[in-house]
Every structure is written in structure tokens, then in C-alpha cells.
Design a protein around this motif. Structure first.
Motif, PDB file in Angstrom:
ATOM      1  N   VAL A  88       1.681   1.207  -6.927  1.00  0.00           N
ATOM      2  CA  VAL A  88       1.624   0.368  -8.133  1.00  0.00           C
ATOM      3  C   VAL A  88       1.901   1.168  -9.405  1.00  0.00           C
ATOM      4  N   ARG A  89       1.933   2.507  -9.271  1.00  0.00           N
ATOM      5  CA  ARG A  89       2.282   3.342 -10.436  1.00  0.00           C
ATOM      6  C   ARG A  89       3.779   3.336 -10.703  1.00  0.00           C
ATOM      7  N   LYS A  90       4.559   2.859  -9.737  1.00  0.00           N
ATOM      8  CA  LYS A  90       6.021   2.916  -9.901  1.00  0.00           C
ATOM      9  C   LYS A  90       6.573   1.535 -10.217  1.00  0.00           C
ATOM     10  N   ILE A  93     -17.929   5.472   0.615  1.00  0.00           N
ATOM     11  CA  ILE A  93     -17.774   6.710   1.383  1.00  0.00           C
ATOM     12  C   ILE A  93     -17.434   7.886   0.450  1.00  0.00           C
ATOM     13  N   LYS A  94     -16.496   7.623  -0.505  1.00  0.00           N
ATOM     14  CA  LYS A  94     -16.078   8.709  -1.400  1.00  0.00           C
ATOM     15  C   LYS A  94     -17.050   8.955  -2.538  1.00  0.00           C
ATOM     16  N   LEU A  95     -17.610   7.864  -3.062  1.00  0.00           N
ATOM     17  CA  LEU A  95     -18.325   7.979  -4.339  1.00  0.00           C
ATOM     18  C   LEU A  95     -19.829   8.004  -4.195  1.00  0.00           C
ATOM     19  N   GLY A 115       0.837  -1.193   0.000  1.00  0.00           N
ATOM     20  CA  GLY A 115       0.000   0.000   0.000  1.00  0.00           C
ATOM     21  C   GLY A 115       0.875   1.247   0.000  1.00  0.00           C
ATOM     22  N   ARG A 116       0.246   2.371  -0.337  1.00  0.00           N
ATOM     23  CA  ARG A 116       1.030   3.607  -0.427  1.00  0.00           C
ATOM     24  C   ARG A 116       1.326   4.218   0.938  1.00  0.00           C
ATOM     25  N   ARG A 117       0.399   4.007   1.895  1.00  0.00           N
ATOM     26  CA  ARG A 117       0.554   4.666   3.195  1.00  0.00           C
ATOM     27  C   ARG A 117       1.128   3.687   4.211  1.00  0.00           C
ATOM     28  N   LEU A 129     -12.766  17.186 -15.759  1.00  0.00           N
ATOM     29  CA  LEU A 129     -11.628  16.292 -15.501  1.00  0.00           C
ATOM     30  C   LEU A 129     -10.477  16.614 -16.447  1.00  0.00           C
ATOM     31  N   SER A 130      -9.271  16.789 -15.878  1.00  0.00           N
ATOM     32  CA  SER A 130      -8.101  17.047 -16.733  1.00  0.00           C
ATOM     33  C   SER A 130      -7.570  15.716 -17.265  1.00  0.00           C
ATOM     34  N   PRO A 131      -6.860  15.768 -18.391  1.00  0.00           N
ATOM     35  CA  PRO A 131      -6.230  14.529 -18.887  1.00  0.00           C
ATOM     36  C   PRO A 131      -5.328  13.888 -17.836  1.00  0.00           C
ATOM     37  N   ASN A 132      -4.689  14.717 -17.028  1.00  0.00           N
ATOM     38  CA  ASN A 132      -3.817  14.135 -16.002  1.00  0.00           C
ATOM     39  C   ASN A 132      -4.621  13.411 -14.913  1.00  0.00           C
ATOM     40  N   GLY A 133      -5.792  13.959 -14.591  1.00  0.00           N
ATOM     41  CA  GLY A 133      -6.664  13.271 -13.630  1.00  0.00           C
ATOM     42  C   GLY A 133      -7.096  11.925 -14.186  1.00  0.00           C
ATOM     43  N   PHE A 134      -7.453  11.902 -15.450  1.00  0.00           N
ATOM     44  CA  PHE A 134      -7.849  10.650 -16.135  1.00  0.00           C
ATOM     45  C   PHE A 134      -6.676   9.667 -16.098  1.00  0.00           C
ATOM     46  N   ARG A 135      -5.503  10.187 -16.492  1.00  0.00           N
ATOM     47  CA  ARG A 135      -4.301   9.336 -16.569  1.00  0.00           C
ATOM     48  C   ARG A 135      -3.930   8.760 -15.203  1.00  0.00           C
ATOM     49  N   THR A 136      -4.100   9.580 -14.157  1.00  0.00           N
ATOM     50  CA  THR A 136      -3.728   9.133 -12.805  1.00  0.00           C
ATOM     51  C   THR A 136      -4.493   7.872 -12.422  1.00  0.00           C
ATOM     52  N   VAL A 137      -5.794   7.878 -12.697  1.00  0.00           N
ATOM     53  CA  VAL A 137      -6.614   6.715 -12.321  1.00  0.00           C
ATOM     54  C   VAL A 137      -6.299   5.510 -13.220  1.00  0.00           C
ATOM     55  N   GLY A 142      -7.858   3.817  -7.579  1.00  0.00           N
ATOM     56  CA  GLY A 142      -8.074   5.241  -7.285  1.00  0.00           C
ATOM     57  C   GLY A 142      -9.330   5.706  -7.997  1.00  0.00           C
ATOM     58  N   ASN A 143     -10.055   6.609  -7.366  1.00  0.00           N
ATOM     59  CA  ASN A 143     -11.282   7.112  -7.990  1.00  0.00           C
ATOM     60  C   ASN A 143     -11.732   8.374  -7.269  1.00  0.00           C
ATOM     61  N   PHE A 144     -12.455   9.193  -7.948  1.00  0.00           N
ATOM     62  CA  PHE A 144     -13.110  10.355  -7.327  1.00  0.00           C
ATOM     63  C   PHE A 144     -14.245  10.772  -8.246  1.00  0.00           C
ATOM     64  N   LEU A 145     -15.216  11.450  -7.690  1.00  0.00           N
ATOM     65  CA  LEU A 145     -16.358  11.904  -8.482  1.00  0.00           C
ATOM     66  C   LEU A 145     -16.005  13.196  -9.192  1.00  0.00           C
TER      67      LEU A 145
HETATM   68  N1  COA Z   1     -11.644  16.110  -9.126  1.00  0.00           N
HETATM   69  C1  COA Z   1     -10.995  16.441 -10.280  1.00  0.00           C
HETATM   70  N2  COA Z   1      -9.690  16.153 -10.500  1.00  0.00           N
HETATM   71  C2  COA Z   1      -9.012  15.522  -9.505  1.00  0.00           C
HETATM   72  C3  COA Z   1      -9.624  15.152  -8.283  1.00  0.00           C
HETATM   73  C4  COA Z   1     -11.012  15.484  -8.120  1.00  0.00           C
HETATM   74  N3  COA Z   1     -11.680  15.152  -6.994  1.00  0.00           N
HETATM   75  N4  COA Z   1      -8.704  14.520  -7.500  1.00  0.00           N
HETATM   76  C5  COA Z   1      -7.548  14.513  -8.220  1.00  0.00           C
HETATM   77  N5  COA Z   1      -7.753  15.089  -9.419  1.00  0.00           N
HETATM   78  C6  COA Z   1      -6.756  15.310 -10.476  1.00  0.00           C
HETATM   79  C7  COA Z   1      -5.770  16.356 -10.039  1.00  0.00           C
HETATM   80  O1  COA Z   1      -6.290  17.665 -10.279  1.00  0.00           O
HETATM   81  C8  COA Z   1      -4.558  16.018 -10.874  1.00  0.00           C
HETATM   82  O2  COA Z   1      -4.702  16.483 -12.202  1.00  0.00           O
HETATM   83  P1  COA Z   1      -3.997  17.881 -12.701  1.00  0.00           P
HETATM   84  O3  COA Z   1      -2.530  17.664 -12.528  1.00  0.00           O
HETATM   85  O4  COA Z   1      -4.417  18.037 -14.114  1.00  0.00           O
HETATM   86  O5  COA Z   1      -4.549  18.950 -11.797  1.00  0.00           O
HETATM   87  C9  COA Z   1      -4.602  14.509 -10.948  1.00  0.00           C
HETATM   88  O6  COA Z   1      -5.960  14.134 -10.656  1.00  0.00           O
HETATM   89  C10 COA Z   1      -3.697  13.858  -9.934  1.00  0.00           C
HETATM   90  O7  COA Z   1      -4.073  14.303  -8.662  1.00  0.00           O
HETATM   91  P2  COA Z   1      -3.170  14.076  -7.358  1.00  0.00           P
HETATM   92  O8  COA Z   1      -3.921  14.577  -6.175  1.00  0.00           O
HETATM   93  O9  COA Z   1      -1.801  14.621  -7.627  1.00  0.00           O
HETATM   94  O10 COA Z   1      -3.038  12.497  -7.326  1.00  0.00           O
HETATM   95  P3  COA Z   1      -2.581  11.588  -6.149  1.00  0.00           P
HETATM   96  O11 COA Z   1      -1.631  10.635  -6.738  1.00  0.00           O
HETATM   97  O12 COA Z   1      -2.145  12.342  -4.958  1.00  0.00           O
HETATM   98  O13 COA Z   1      -3.926  10.832  -5.715  1.00  0.00           O
HETATM   99  C11 COA Z   1      -6.014   9.928  -6.466  1.00  0.00           C
HETATM  100  C12 COA Z   1      -4.513   9.822  -6.492  1.00  0.00           C
HETATM  101  C13 COA Z   1      -6.414  11.200  -7.167  1.00  0.00           C
HETATM  102  C14 COA Z   1      -6.622   8.744  -7.215  1.00  0.00           C
HETATM  103  C15 COA Z   1      -6.567   9.971  -5.029  1.00  0.00           C
HETATM  104  O14 COA Z   1      -7.946  10.139  -5.052  1.00  0.00           O
HETATM  105  C16 COA Z   1      -6.195   8.749  -4.242  1.00  0.00           C
HETATM  106  O15 COA Z   1      -5.098   8.648  -3.784  1.00  0.00           O
HETATM  107  N6  COA Z   1      -7.080   7.763  -4.079  1.00  0.00           N
HETATM  108  C17 COA Z   1      -6.768   6.501  -3.426  1.00  0.00           C
HETATM  109  C18 COA Z   1      -7.908   5.912  -2.741  1.00  0.00           C
HETATM  110  C19 COA Z   1      -9.139   5.821  -3.562  1.00  0.00           C
HETATM  111  O16 COA Z   1      -9.494   6.694  -4.313  1.00  0.00           O
HETATM  112  N7  COA Z   1      -9.848   4.765  -3.431  1.00  0.00           N
HETATM  113  C20 COA Z   1     -11.124   4.636  -4.110  1.00  0.00           C
HETATM  114  C21 COA Z   1     -11.297   3.266  -4.537  1.00  0.00           C
HETATM  115  S1  COA Z   1     -12.911   3.074  -5.231  1.00  0.00           S
END
Ligand code: COA
Length: 296
Positions: free
Chosen positions: A70-72, A209-211, A43-45, A108-116, A99-102
């Protein structure tokens, strides 16, 4: 809840669970451990991983934790390698990190999409790829007659479409595709079974809880079909796949949601639909004179 499985169904197996420090990943780790497996969690934490390992130890489960993302690439390689070094083999990889968020798609930025996608999709592939040499039939430390198992925790977001989760929906659709492709290639070539589990709404998880915050839930809960599952339900599905009971199951996505994905809101009651149907049938069966009347 009591497990219906015998306490030794995965005895002697070694599992690595990403996202194993909390939520569904932790419950899978716990149940695999309670049924005889040794468990590594990633895990990350660090503090979350540490307390999960302490909790597993309190059940006398052989467990070890690794902090990593897992991104690394280097984290994935290090954790798989360290799991092998610690336990001497690897039988089961569970990809539960996600990872996910509403967010509305237009915000949504491309980076937000890419992160998930990087966490859910590429993270899953990355871990599978690193684990391959240990999971394949004949891999180091393995019983030479069998390959291992991969379980990918997926979602139902892409069955139809889900509001405000375009990124996670696309990511999990790709995870299901990965599951099937690896089941085909690695099932055939390496005797590795690869399956997915798609949980519905599971109580007390980040997914709910988040979604699905209370303001959304209070509307959904008015629908009679809606009920929460428990993390236990998902862990039991994982246990089934990991035990000999699941030995012929490969390339499937087990939906564990109480059947909710089949449902649409019920606009008309049973009684109203019967009346409506009767009326329409009678109308459509009006026959010219001389033709016997319908029993309706
Ligand atoms: N709405 C819109 N964009 C969001 C966002 C939100 N709620 N949360 C993150 N983003 C975007 C950021 O703006 C960023 O994009 P940008 O560079 O274009 O601004 C990008 O996503 C990355 O965000 P960051 O906070 O740097 O990523 P992180 O690596 O710290 O966190 C996440 C990863 C975003 C997936 C975070 O929600 C997380 O850690 N989740 C783990 C737990 C989880 O979500 N579990 C759910 C399982 S169902």
C-alpha cells in the motif's frame, strides 16, 4: 463461532481487503465471503496471499489475491483496477494493512516513523483515493442508487497515549481523522459511508504477538478486566457495517475492545472505597450543635 447474521447479508457485494492475507484482515475477508461477498485480498507477501486465497476457495468463496504494497502508488492503482476487472465492480474497501513495532521514542529514527505512517495513514488514503471512482454512486458496475463503503481498521493507541508506539499512535490518530473527513466529503458528495473499527487486544494477531509479548502480557493478565477479543469479534463489526443494518452509520469509529479503553488499574477494592468514602463524608458533615446529624 456461529455468525448471528444471515448467510446472505452481503450477497453480491465485492470487497477488497488490504492486509487480507492474515490476522484480522483475513478473518474479515472470510466472514464477508461466508456471508455472500466476493473477496479480493492484497498483501505484501505472495505466499501468504496465495494460501489465504486457497483457504477462502475451500469455503467456496469467490476470491482472488494480489501481491502489492500500500506504500506504492502503482500497486494501489493496479490492485483496485484488477479487482474491478475481475469482479466487475467494487462495493467495499477494507484498509487492514498496518505496520508497527515496539520502540522507545528516543530510539526511533524519522525513517522508522515515516515507514509506519506511510503504511497506515498514507496507505489508507492512497487506497481510498484509488477506490473512489468505483465506490462512488453511479460508479462503474454499481447499482446506480447507492455508493459503497470504506472500513478503516484503526487502533486505540492514541486514546490517551501508549508506551513505545509513538509512530503507530500518530498514524492511527490520523487514520481516524481521515475516516471522519472522508465520511463528511464522500458521504455528502458520493454516498460513500466511511467508518473505522478500533480493535482492542485480539488473540492470535501480530498486534498481540509483536506488541504485547508474554513478559508484558503476564503482568497485564493479572488485572481482572483484561481479556482478549477474537478476530471474529472484529469481523462481525465489519459485517454489521457492510450489511443493511449499518446503512445509516457514517463517520464513526467502532471501538471493539470489551470496554478496556475505559479502564485504569484499580488501586482500591470496592469495600475499601466504601469505608474510605463513608469516613470522608462523615468528616465533611460534622455540623455545629443544634443541626440534625447526618444519616451516615
Ligand atoms: N525498532 C526501531 N526501528 C525500526 C524497527 C524496530 N523494531 N523496525 C524497523 N525500524 C526502522 C528501521 O530501522 C528503518 O529506519 P532507518 O532507515 O532509519 O534505519 C525503518 O524502520 C524501515 O525499516 P524496514 O525494516 O526497512 O521496513 P520494512 O518496510 O521492511 O518493514 C515494518 C516495515 C518496519 C513496519 C515491519 O515491521 C513490517 O513489515 N510490519 C508488517 C506487519 C506488522 O507490523 N504488523 C503489525 C500490525 S499491528
Amino acid at each position: 463461532m456461529e455468525s448471528p447474521f444471515k448467510a446472505d447479508v452481503v450477497k453480491g457485494k465485492v470487497a477488497l481487503v488490504t492486509g487480507g492475507g492474515s490476522g484480522i484482515g483475513y478473518e474479515i475477508s472470510l466472514q464477508l465471503g461466508k456471508h455472500g461477498a466476493s473477496v479480493a485480498i492484497m498483501g505484501r507477501r505472495k505466499h501468504v496471499v496465495d494460501s489465504a486465497v486457497a483457504a477462502l476457495h475451500s469455503y467456496s468463496i469467490p476470491a482472488i489475491g494480489f501481491d502489492g504494497d500500500v506504500r506504492k502508488e502503482e500497486d494501489a492503482a493496479r490492485v483496485v483496477e484488477s479487482t474491478f476487472k475481475h469482479f466487475g465492480k467494487l462495493d467495499i474497501l477494507v484498509n487492514a494493512a498496518a505496520g508497527n513495532f515496539l520502540v522507545p521514542a528516543e530510539d526511533l529514527s524519522p525513517n522508522g516513523f515515516r515507514t509506519v505512517v506511510d503504511i497506515d495513514t498514507i496507505g489508507t488514503f492512497r487506497m481510498c483515493r484509488e477506490a473512489l471512482k468505483y465506490l462512488k454512486k453511479g460508479g462503474p458496475g454499481r447499482d446506480p442508487s447507492t455508493g459503497g463503503l470504506i472500513i478503516n481498521i484503526t487502533a486505540l493507541l492514541h486514546y490517551g497515549a501508549t508506551w513505545y508506539q509513538i509512530h503507530a499512535s500518530a498514524a492511527k490518530a490520523a487514520v481516524d481523522s481521515i475516516t471522519r473527513s472522508l465520511a463528511l466529503e464522500w458521504g455528502t458528495d458520493h454516498d460513500i459511508r466511511v467508518n473505522g473499527i478500533a480493535p482492542g487486544a485480539i488473540d492470535d494477531t501480530a498486534g498481540v504477538i509483536k506488541l504485547a509479548p508474554e513478559e508484558i502480557l503476564s503482568q497485564i493478565k493479572q488485572k481482572p478486566l483484561y481479556k482478549f477479543g477474537e478476530k471474529w469479534d472484529i469481523a462481525m463489526a465489519a459485517l454489521y457495517l457492510a450489511s443493511d443494518a449499518g446503512k445509516f452509520v457514517n463517520g464513526t469509529i467502532m471501538v471493539v475492545d470489551g470496554g478496556q479503553w475505559l479502564s485504569r488499574p484499580r488501586y482500591v477494592s470496592n469495600d475499601a472505597v466504601k469505608q474510605l468514602s463513608r469516613r470522608e463524608e462523615i468528616k465533611s458533615r460534622v455540623k455545629p450543635a443544634g443541626v440534625p446529624k447526618s444519616k451516615l
